[in-house]
Design an enzyme around this catalytic site. Structure first.
Site, PDB file in Angstrom:
ATOM      1  N   ASP A   1      -6.143  13.703  -0.157  1.00 55.42           N
ATOM      2  CA  ASP A   1      -5.754  12.804  -0.571  1.00 55.42           C
ATOM      3  C   ASP A   1      -3.844  12.120  -0.167  1.00 55.42           C
ATOM      4  OD1 ASP A   1      -6.972  10.805  -2.336  1.00 55.42           O
ATOM      5  OD2 ASP A   1      -6.574  11.791  -4.451  1.00 55.42           O
TER       6      ASP A   1
ATOM      7  N   LYS B   1      -7.523  11.440   2.630  1.00 56.70           N
ATOM      8  CA  LYS B   1      -8.767   9.660   1.798  1.00 56.70           C
ATOM      9  C   LYS B   1      -6.839   9.088   1.497  1.00 56.70           C
ATOM     10  CE  LYS B   1      -9.705  10.106  -2.750  1.00 56.70           C
ATOM     11  NZ  LYS B   1      -8.668   9.298  -3.593  1.00 56.70           N
TER      12      LYS B   1
ATOM     13  N   GLU C   1     -14.318   4.185  -7.805  1.00 57.72           N
ATOM     14  CA  GLU C   1     -14.324   4.397  -8.666  1.00 57.72           C
ATOM     15  C   GLU C   1     -13.934   2.932 -10.533  1.00 57.72           C
ATOM     16  OE1 GLU C   1      -9.935   7.261  -9.151  1.00 57.72           O
ATOM     17  OE2 GLU C   1      -9.951   7.628 -11.533  1.00 57.72           O
TER      18      GLU C   1
HETATM   19  O1  KIV Z   1      -7.440  12.558  -7.100  1.00 60.79           O
HETATM   20  C1  KIV Z   1      -8.511  12.278  -7.656  1.00 60.79           C
HETATM   21  O2  KIV Z   1      -8.584  13.549  -7.818  1.00 60.79           O
HETATM   22  C2  KIV Z   1      -9.085  11.497  -7.090  1.00 60.79           C
HETATM   23  C3  KIV Z   1     -11.035  11.994  -7.714  1.00 60.79           C
HETATM   24  C4  KIV Z   1     -11.156  10.774  -9.327  1.00 60.79           C
HETATM   25  C5  KIV Z   1     -11.886  10.467  -6.382  1.00 60.79           C
HETATM   26  O3  KIV Z   1      -9.011  10.403  -6.507  1.00 60.79           O
END
Ligand code: KIV
Length: 276
Positions: free
Chosen positions: A93, A123, A192
């Site tokens: 992320d 992401k 989500e």
């Molecule tokens: O940060 C995270 O764990 C997420 C998931 C919930 C998709 O983005």
């Protein structure tokens, strides 16, 4: 050079693998991990995709939201996960404010995640507003997964963690954004906490795989936060969560037994010490 024979090496999951899985109608499994040991266990268990989520901000650091975690901290967590993984695709992320300013800044942050942490993909949360950044990152050779619906980095805009896109306008915008992200070059998309019929429609209208969390069974894959599905975080009880273990109880019992054994002078015993 690796001394492992080619036939002994696991077949790595790539972004193309997950795209092909959608075409073949095979569902995709994804879990979060934030450290070496957890990543090694879930990789060996056969998970296809590991997300180093910015949910590390909540479950690892104890923050209330995902907003405070920094790019350096996400790079640290991702590098730990990458060292534990032989097979899974590792997606990292990009944290809040590491990609929102300009496409150039987004590429610089994503580049750090690939070079310093060894992520296989990144992401980003958001639709139209980040489409140019997605394009720029993808053009540089970095695979990008999108994230629509309840995007936790925008929690102060939403004001609540309730289901998103229940109204027609937000649902239409979400479908438009999903198509924009596909056109911008995303290889996959997290959906989500949106209604199941909307997630199914999106999944049918785009060719890249959708990975749902609280978005129903019509998605091409499913993701959960590992601490939630293992029952390590029992205060968190959303409808979409299925618990596969009760690790909080297992750990509590083990720690209490350890304390009791020390108090009773039952640990260590003769076999657990050195010398006579
Ligand atoms: O940060 C995270 O764990 C997420 C998931 C919930 C998709 O983005």
């Amino acid at each position: 050079m690796s001394t492992q024979k080619k036939s002994e090496r696991p077949v790595k999951v790539t972004t193309q693998t997950v795209v092909d899985m959608k075409s073949a109608g095979e569902k995709i499994s994804m879990l979060t991990a934030y450290d070496f040991t957890m990543a090694r266990i879930i990789d060996r268990a056969g998970i296809e995709v590991i997300l180093v989520g910015d949910s590390a901000s909540n479950v690892m650091a104890g923050h209330e939201t995902t907003v405070p975690i920094t790019l350096d901290q996400m790079i640290y967590h991702t590098s730990c996960v990458v060292r534990g993984v032989d097979r899974a695709l590792v997606i990292a992320d990009m944290p809040f404010m590491s990609y929102q300013l300009t496409p150039k800044e987004a590429l610089k942050s994503a580049g750090r995640m690939m070079k310093e942490a060894g992520a296989h993909a990144v992401k980003l949360e958001g639709g139209k507003a980040i489409a140019d950044s997605v394009k720029k990152i993808v053009e540089a050779g970095i695979p990008v997964m999108g994230h629509l619906g309840l995007t936790p980095q925008s929690i102060y805009k939403f004001g609540t963690y309730k289901v998103r896109a229940t109204e027609e306008k937000e649902a239409e915008d979400l479908i438009r954004d999903a198509k924009l992200l596909e056109q911008a070059g995303c290889f996959g998309l997290v959906l989500e906490k949106i209604p199941a019929d909307l997630a199914q429609k999106v999944s049918e209208e785009i060719s890249i795989p959708t990975i749902g969390i609280g978005a129903g069974g019509g998605c091409d894959g499913q993701v959960l936060v590992i601490h939630d599905m293992l029952g390590m975080n029992k205060e968190f009880n959303p409808r979409f969560l299925r618990r596969y273990a009760d690790i909080e109880t297992v750990m509590t019992d083990a720690v209490q037994q350890f304390i009791t054994d020390i108090k009773n002078k039952n640990f260590p015993n003769k076999d657990e010490q050195y010398g006579g």
